[in-house]
Design a protein around this motif. Structure first.
Motif, PDB file in Angstrom:
ATOM      1  N   TYR A  57      13.853 -22.271 -12.546  1.00  0.00           N
ATOM      2  CA  TYR A  57      14.967 -21.523 -11.963  1.00  0.00           C
ATOM      3  C   TYR A  57      14.749 -20.022 -12.128  1.00  0.00           C
ATOM      4  N   GLU A  58      15.262 -19.277 -11.161  1.00  0.00           N
ATOM      5  CA  GLU A  58      15.204 -17.820 -11.239  1.00  0.00           C
ATOM      6  C   GLU A  58      16.522 -17.292 -11.799  1.00  0.00           C
ATOM      7  N   GLY A  59      16.421 -16.200 -12.572  1.00  0.00           N
ATOM      8  CA  GLY A  59      17.608 -15.638 -13.191  1.00  0.00           C
ATOM      9  C   GLY A  59      17.794 -14.169 -12.893  1.00  0.00           C
ATOM     10  N   THR A  60      18.970 -13.690 -13.275  1.00  0.00           N
ATOM     11  CA  THR A  60      19.289 -12.274 -13.162  1.00  0.00           C
ATOM     12  C   THR A  60      19.935 -11.814 -14.461  1.00  0.00           C
ATOM     13  N   ILE A  61      19.715 -10.560 -14.797  1.00  0.00           N
ATOM     14  CA  ILE A  61      20.361  -9.992 -15.974  1.00  0.00           C
ATOM     15  C   ILE A  61      21.836  -9.809 -15.641  1.00  0.00           C
ATOM     16  N   THR A  62      22.694 -10.377 -16.484  1.00  0.00           N
ATOM     17  CA  THR A  62      24.130 -10.297 -16.247  1.00  0.00           C
ATOM     18  C   THR A  62      24.845  -9.438 -17.280  1.00  0.00           C
ATOM     19  N   ALA A  63      24.140  -8.992 -18.304  1.00  0.00           N
ATOM     20  CA  ALA A  63      24.703  -8.055 -19.287  1.00  0.00           C
ATOM     21  C   ALA A  63      23.555  -7.366 -20.013  1.00  0.00           C
ATOM     22  N   GLY A  64      23.733  -6.091 -20.295  1.00  0.00           N
ATOM     23  CA  GLY A  64      22.792  -5.361 -21.128  1.00  0.00           C
ATOM     24  C   GLY A  64      21.612  -4.724 -20.440  1.00  0.00           C
TER      25      GLY A  64
END
Length: 188
Positions: free
Chosen positions: A38-45
């Protein structure tokens, strides 16, 4: 009388939650994703100087055994990181296995922590253990947690007492092509 007792116990389990420990439910749900990427994205920081910013973030639930799940986490072309989860006595441990491109261990590796209890079916929390505190002094106040539901897997880090927080969320509804092996895994 036994039948009535079983009915009452069943009602209590339904009314107050599942009969299985949260860690076991979490573990079994995570294992359903074995082999998937799965591909992800930075959601905090995210920060402009963060080595994760602007890079493709990929997790691959590559290896699932009865008591171990290994999830390589790629940051662009960097294939050095693997999250290693271990299930033992109704609690889960999270370790970070870091490797060099030749497969040898990085000097900062195997840090993480063990959940202090069985947690919930959709969240497991891992305060830094003594090994981590000895290896990386500034990380002694780290708490990692993973949330898991039908839509997403989120890896989180919070350094207690600081502003440091990091989260990356992976979309479990959109599997992607399986990447090459992480560093140190060739032939495994």
């Amino acid at each position: 009388m036994k039948r009535i007792l079983f009915l009452i116990l069943g009602f209590v389990q339904i009314a107050f939650g599942q009969s299985e420990k949260g860690s076991k439910v979490f573990w079994e749900e995570l294992k359903k994703h074995c082999g998937q990427t799965y591909e992800g994205t930075i959601t905090a920081g995210a920060t402009p100087n963060d080595p994760f910013s602007g890079k493709k973030l990929v997790m691959h639930v590559r290896s699932c055994a009865e008591n171990h799940i290994k999830i390589p986490f790629f940051v662009g072309e960097d294939k050095s990181r693997t999250w290693v989860l271990t299930f033992d006595n109704d609690v889960i441990t999270l370790k970070h296995d870091h490797r060099h491109q030749d497969g040898s261990e990085d000097k900062v590796t195997q840090y993480g922590g063990t959940a202090s209890n069985s947690g919930l079916p959709n969240i497991q929390s891992f305060p830094a253990d003594q090994f981590t505190a000895d290896l990386i002094g500034y990380a002694s106040n780290n708490v990692w947690w993973i949330t898991l539901d039908e839509n997403s897997f989120t890896y989180n880090l919070r350094r207690i007492g600081t502003e440091r927080v990091f989260s990356v969320t992976f979309d479990l509804k959109k599997p992607i092509a399986t990447p090459d092996a992480p560093w140190g895994w060739e032939g495994k």
